[in-house]
Design an enzyme around this catalytic site. Structure first.
Site, PDB file in Angstrom:
ATOM      1  N   THR A  45      -3.920 -10.776 -22.090  1.00  0.00           N
ATOM      2  CA  THR A  45      -5.186 -10.234 -21.432  1.00  0.00           C
ATOM      3  C   THR A  45      -5.948  -9.694 -21.025  1.00  0.00           C
ATOM      4  OG1 THR A  45      -6.031  -9.414 -24.207  1.00  0.00           O
ATOM      5  CG2 THR A  45      -6.970  -8.494 -22.834  1.00  0.00           C
TER       6      THR A  45
ATOM      7  N   SER B  29     -13.690 -16.471 -19.532  1.00  0.00           N
ATOM      8  CA  SER B  29     -15.000 -15.612 -19.888  1.00  0.00           C
ATOM      9  C   SER B  29     -15.985 -15.822 -20.681  1.00  0.00           C
ATOM     10  CB  SER B  29     -14.369 -13.969 -20.288  1.00  0.00           C
ATOM     11  OG  SER B  29     -15.172 -13.478 -20.314  1.00  0.00           O
ATOM     12  N   HIS B  30     -16.189 -15.790 -22.347  1.00  0.00           N
ATOM     13  CA  HIS B  30     -17.136 -15.742 -23.443  1.00  0.00           C
ATOM     14  C   HIS B  30     -16.751 -16.837 -24.071  1.00  0.00           C
ATOM     15  CE1 HIS B  30     -13.926 -12.868 -23.759  1.00  0.00           C
ATOM     16  NE2 HIS B  30     -14.115 -13.268 -25.556  1.00  0.00           N
TER      17      HIS B  30
ATOM     18  N   ASP C 275     -21.659 -12.376 -19.576  1.00  0.00           N
ATOM     19  CA  ASP C 275     -21.133 -13.597 -20.247  1.00  0.00           C
ATOM     20  C   ASP C 275     -20.902 -14.560 -19.013  1.00  0.00           C
ATOM     21  OD1 ASP C 275     -19.653 -11.938 -18.412  1.00  0.00           O
ATOM     22  OD2 ASP C 275     -17.823 -12.239 -19.568  1.00  0.00           O
TER      23      ASP C 275
ATOM     24  N   ASP D 151     -18.445 -15.551 -16.916  1.00  0.00           N
ATOM     25  CA  ASP D 151     -18.221 -15.047 -15.411  1.00  0.00           C
ATOM     26  C   ASP D 151     -18.713 -14.437 -15.665  1.00  0.00           C
ATOM     27  OD1 ASP D 151     -16.001 -13.317 -17.440  1.00  0.00           O
ATOM     28  OD2 ASP D 151     -15.081 -13.078 -16.451  1.00  0.00           O
TER      29      ASP D 151
ATOM     30  N   ASP E 264     -18.892 -10.248 -16.244  1.00  0.00           N
ATOM     31  CA  ASP E 264     -18.597  -9.319 -16.592  1.00  0.00           C
ATOM     32  C   ASP E 264     -18.636  -8.321 -17.139  1.00  0.00           C
ATOM     33  OD1 ASP E 264     -16.438 -10.744 -18.259  1.00  0.00           O
ATOM     34  OD2 ASP E 264     -14.817 -10.432 -16.858  1.00  0.00           O
ATOM     35  N   ARG E 265     -19.686  -9.010 -18.126  1.00  0.00           N
ATOM     36  CA  ARG E 265     -19.877  -8.200 -19.251  1.00  0.00           C
ATOM     37  C   ARG E 265     -21.376  -8.119 -19.314  1.00  0.00           C
ATOM     38  NH1 ARG E 265     -16.226 -10.240 -25.299  1.00  0.00           N
ATOM     39  NH2 ARG E 265     -14.512  -9.893 -24.086  1.00  0.00           N
TER      40      ARG E 265
ATOM     41  N   THR F 141      -6.428  -2.331 -23.836  1.00  0.00           N
ATOM     42  CA  THR F 141      -6.839  -2.393 -24.108  1.00  0.00           C
ATOM     43  C   THR F 141      -6.846  -4.032 -22.523  1.00  0.00           C
ATOM     44  OG1 THR F 141      -7.933  -3.331 -26.401  1.00  0.00           O
ATOM     45  CG2 THR F 141      -8.502  -4.826 -24.713  1.00  0.00           C
TER      46      THR F 141
ATOM     47  N   SER G 214     -15.627  -3.723 -25.973  1.00  0.00           N
ATOM     48  CA  SER G 214     -16.145  -5.532 -25.886  1.00  0.00           C
ATOM     49  C   SER G 214     -17.246  -5.888 -24.899  1.00  0.00           C
ATOM     50  CB  SER G 214     -14.863  -5.575 -25.291  1.00  0.00           C
ATOM     51  OG  SER G 214     -14.447  -4.968 -24.429  1.00  0.00           O
TER      52      SER G 214
ATOM     53  N   LYS H 157     -14.952  -5.359 -14.842  1.00  0.00           N
ATOM     54  CA  LYS H 157     -16.234  -4.876 -15.626  1.00  0.00           C
ATOM     55  C   LYS H 157     -17.211  -5.833 -14.338  1.00  0.00           C
ATOM     56  CE  LYS H 157     -15.329  -7.561 -19.128  1.00  0.00           C
ATOM     57  NZ  LYS H 157     -12.956  -7.194 -19.562  1.00  0.00           N
TER      58      LYS H 157
ATOM     59  N   ARG I 201      -8.419  -7.783 -35.378  1.00  0.00           N
ATOM     60  CA  ARG I 201      -9.566  -7.062 -35.035  1.00  0.00           C
ATOM     61  C   ARG I 201     -10.054  -5.309 -35.472  1.00  0.00           C
ATOM     62  NH1 ARG I 201     -12.051 -10.010 -30.854  1.00  0.00           N
ATOM     63  NH2 ARG I 201     -11.182 -10.927 -28.835  1.00  0.00           N
TER      64      ARG I 201
HETATM   65  C1  G1P Z   1     -11.203  -8.662 -25.305  1.00  0.00           C
HETATM   66  C2  G1P Z   1     -11.486  -7.455 -25.544  1.00  0.00           C
HETATM   67  C3  G1P Z   1     -11.458  -6.800 -24.248  1.00  0.00           C
HETATM   68  C4  G1P Z   1     -11.350  -7.937 -23.100  1.00  0.00           C
HETATM   69  C5  G1P Z   1     -10.974  -8.851 -22.925  1.00  0.00           C
HETATM   70  C6  G1P Z   1     -10.995  -9.265 -21.223  1.00  0.00           C
HETATM   71  O1  G1P Z   1      -9.800  -8.870 -25.316  1.00  0.00           O
HETATM   72  O2  G1P Z   1     -11.459  -7.407 -26.309  1.00  0.00           O
HETATM   73  O3  G1P Z   1     -11.182  -5.736 -24.344  1.00  0.00           O
HETATM   74  O4  G1P Z   1     -10.681  -7.225 -22.035  1.00  0.00           O
HETATM   75  O5  G1P Z   1     -11.096  -9.866 -23.636  1.00  0.00           O
HETATM   76  O6  G1P Z   1     -12.608 -10.032 -21.242  1.00  0.00           O
HETATM   77  P1  G1P Z   1      -9.132  -9.009 -26.714  1.00  0.00           P
HETATM   78  O7  G1P Z   1      -9.107 -10.787 -27.122  1.00  0.00           O
HETATM   79  O8  G1P Z   1      -9.588  -7.981 -28.021  1.00  0.00           O
HETATM   80  O9  G1P Z   1      -7.342  -8.882 -26.139  1.00  0.00           O
HETATM   81 ZN    ZN Z   2     -16.029 -12.196 -19.253  1.00  0.00          ZN
END
Ligand code: G1P
Ligand code: ZN
Length: 543
Positions: free
Chosen positions: A18, A113-114, A277, A279, A281-282, A344, A365, A376, A496
């Protein structure tokens, strides 16, 4: 200093998900692993000789090593310049801005990321193109194809660059600029928001807490909120990035930012609480006694954006990822502007933003952003909220209630089942997919199914098609059940389950979310058999 061609053999697992390539840190620490992926990206690009490459990172464990490797590889491959943040720090949205502002060819973002950071946690690399946004599938597919056959990479043997000191350096023939990570980004924020009005609000006693979660937004939040907008020192907590995020999980949700939530629900709550988060972006937005769901926040920001100078002329359209609630759709409808539903992942918004079909985008998210960058942007969302609060002179709770009274409320929740056995998760999805035609004609306890499908996106700009993007079961009353497998997890599968129910304007807007969705929650289990198949009696995380 010499450029070298190093022989290598492919790794089979370098398929970007993703949001880039994300794995456990030890996977990235294997010899040649980072090099193979970076060279696969470079081999998928054309026309970069002599151009600028930006490298951003969230400061997590192994960033420093990977940055030095990418600098050496960029030089050996013929890039003209690398721009990198001091200390290797550059948030994801700031990286996007630096790419755009300095007209760079593209950039690498080093982050998971997170997800937690550290030698036993997660790491990631993502490539962004010249518009500042994540590479589209056309490129990520080419990168994966290349990674499967790669047999050499190019790298020089120049010494490490001193990332600690702002200045201009060289790696072979290539210039390396170590830049202030905050300056360009802060200047951009000043063009979008009414800084004097927000500063005035702080001067009049407005109280805020921003939790940077020991992650990348610390330096940005200290500079912008405290130094530029005059919020009292101490407004920003956990503001020094650390390689393992202080041992925490830098995901700004109600589980991992619980202290912030408790503070805002408590007796001496400040007016406003926010977090970002790993990095940057959230975003998490909590008013005094009012948590704002990301889906509602998207709708609210879109509806109120013209209160900020950067959006004073209105917005052209809104886009949301498919699992995100339809709250924003109602705003678009009222404004008479375009509304787009995408798969997504932020990469699907890039084309719509470039074509000026949409101005504001968001995901359930905790991701919201606009056409100012192509990622984002956590702090952007916080600043737009502050701008709206300064302009409306109302509490977060009042503004949210007012919104529901006008548009109705979309009760919404997401249930995550983490680390499910991959085979079990895939079978659950496959079996459900096979039953969709039968489900489409069914009525469950007087709730009729309006449609049941696996979401396919047709990009209206480049004509590309992305299929199998998540199973949607929609009901006649506008309720929805969505199921998909995460594309960012690093261990097993994450299932999810997204649930949504619409309550019209002047309806019942004060129910507890899980109770309001109780029927749909049990129905989803009845239809998909999540509990029985996974052996779990409850989700790992509810947001
Ligand atoms: C998750 C979130 C999605 C976001 C991505 C990157 O992806 O659901 O909205 O863009 O992290 O931050 P997922 O793990 O669901 O593929
Ligand atoms: Zn992030």
């Amino acid at each position: 200093m010499t450029n070298k061609t190093i022989s290598t053999t492919p790794f089979a697992d370098q398929k970007p998900g993703t949001s880039g390539l994300r794995k456990r840190t030890p996977v990235f620490m294997q010899p040649h692993y980072v090099e193979n992926f970076v060279q696969s990206v470079i081999d998928a690009l054309e026309g970069f000789k002599g151009k600028t490459l930006v490298i951003g990172g969230d400061g997590r464990y192994h960033n420093d090593v990977a940055i030095q490797t990418i600098i050496r590889m960029a030089a050996a491959n013929g890039f003209g310049k690398v721009m990198v943040g001091q200390g290797g720090i550059l948030s994801t949205p700031a990286t996007s801005h630096v790419i755009r502002h300095h007209k760079a060819f593209g950039g690498f973002v080093l982050s998971a990321s997170h997800n937690p950071g550290g030698p036993d946690a997660d790491f990631g690399i993502k490539y962004n193109i010249g518009n500042g946004g994540p590479a589209p599938e056309k490129i990520t597919d080419a990168v994966f194809a290349r990674s499967k056959v790669i047999d050499r990479y190019l790298i020089n043997d120049a010494p490490d660059i001193d990332l600690g000191t702002i200045g201009s350096y060289r790696s072979g023939d290539m210039v390396v600029e170590v830049i202030d990570p905050v300056a360009d980004y802060a200047a951009l924020m000043q063009t979008l928001f009414d800084f004097p009005a927000i500063a005035n609000m702080f001067a009049n006693g407005f109280r805020m807490r921003f939790d940077a979660m020991h992650a990348v937004t610390g330096p940005y939040a200290h500079r912008i909120l405290e130094d530029m907008l005059g919020a009292p020192k101490g407004t920003v907590i956990n503001g020094t990035p650390s390689p393992d995020f202080g041992g925490g999980h830098p995901d700004p949700n109600l589980v991992y930012a619980r202290d912030l939530y408790d503070l805002l629900m408590g007796p001496d709550a400040p007016d406003f609480g926010a977090a970002s988060d790993g990095d940057g972006d959230r975003n998490l937005i909590i008013g005094r006694k009012r948590f704002v769901t990301p889906s509602d926040s998207l709708a609210l920001l879109a509806a109120n954006a013209p209160l900020a100078p950067g959006y004073a002329n209105g917005i052209t359209g809104i886009a949301r990822s498919m699992p995100t609630s339809a709250a924003a759709d109602r705003v678009a409808e009222k404004l008479g502007i375009e509304m787009h539903e995408t798969p997504t992942g932020w990469k699907f918004f890039g084309n719509l933003l470039d074509a000026d079909r949409v101005t504001i985008c968001g995901e359930e998210s905790a991701g919201t952003g606009s056409n100012h960058v192509r990622e984002k942007d956590g702090l952007w969302a916080v600043l737009l909220w502050l701008n709206i609060l300064a302009a409306r002179q109302q509490s977060v709770d009042d503004i949210v209630r007012d919104h529901w009274a006008t548009y109705g409320r979309n009760y919404y929740t997401r249930h995550d089942y983490d680390e499910v056995d991959t085979a079990v998760a895939n079978k659950l999805m496959d079996d459900l997919r096979a039953r969709l035609p039968e489900i489409a004609g069914t009525t469950y306890d007087s709730l009729a199914v309006a449609y049941a499908d696996d979401f396919t996106y047709h990009d209206p700009i480049d004509g590309s098609t992305s299929s199998r993007q998540g199973i949607r079961i929609g009901f006649a009353d506008g309720s929805r059940i969505v199921l998909r497998l995460s594309g960012t997890g690093t261990v097993g599968a994450t299932l999810r389950l997204y649930l949504e129910r619409y309550e019209p304007a002047h309806g019942q807007h004060d129910l507890d979310t899980q109770s309001a969705l109780a029927f749909l929650i049990s129905l989803a289990d009845r239809i998909a058999g999540v509990r029985e198949r996974t052996g779990r009696d409850a989700p790992s995380v509810i947001t």
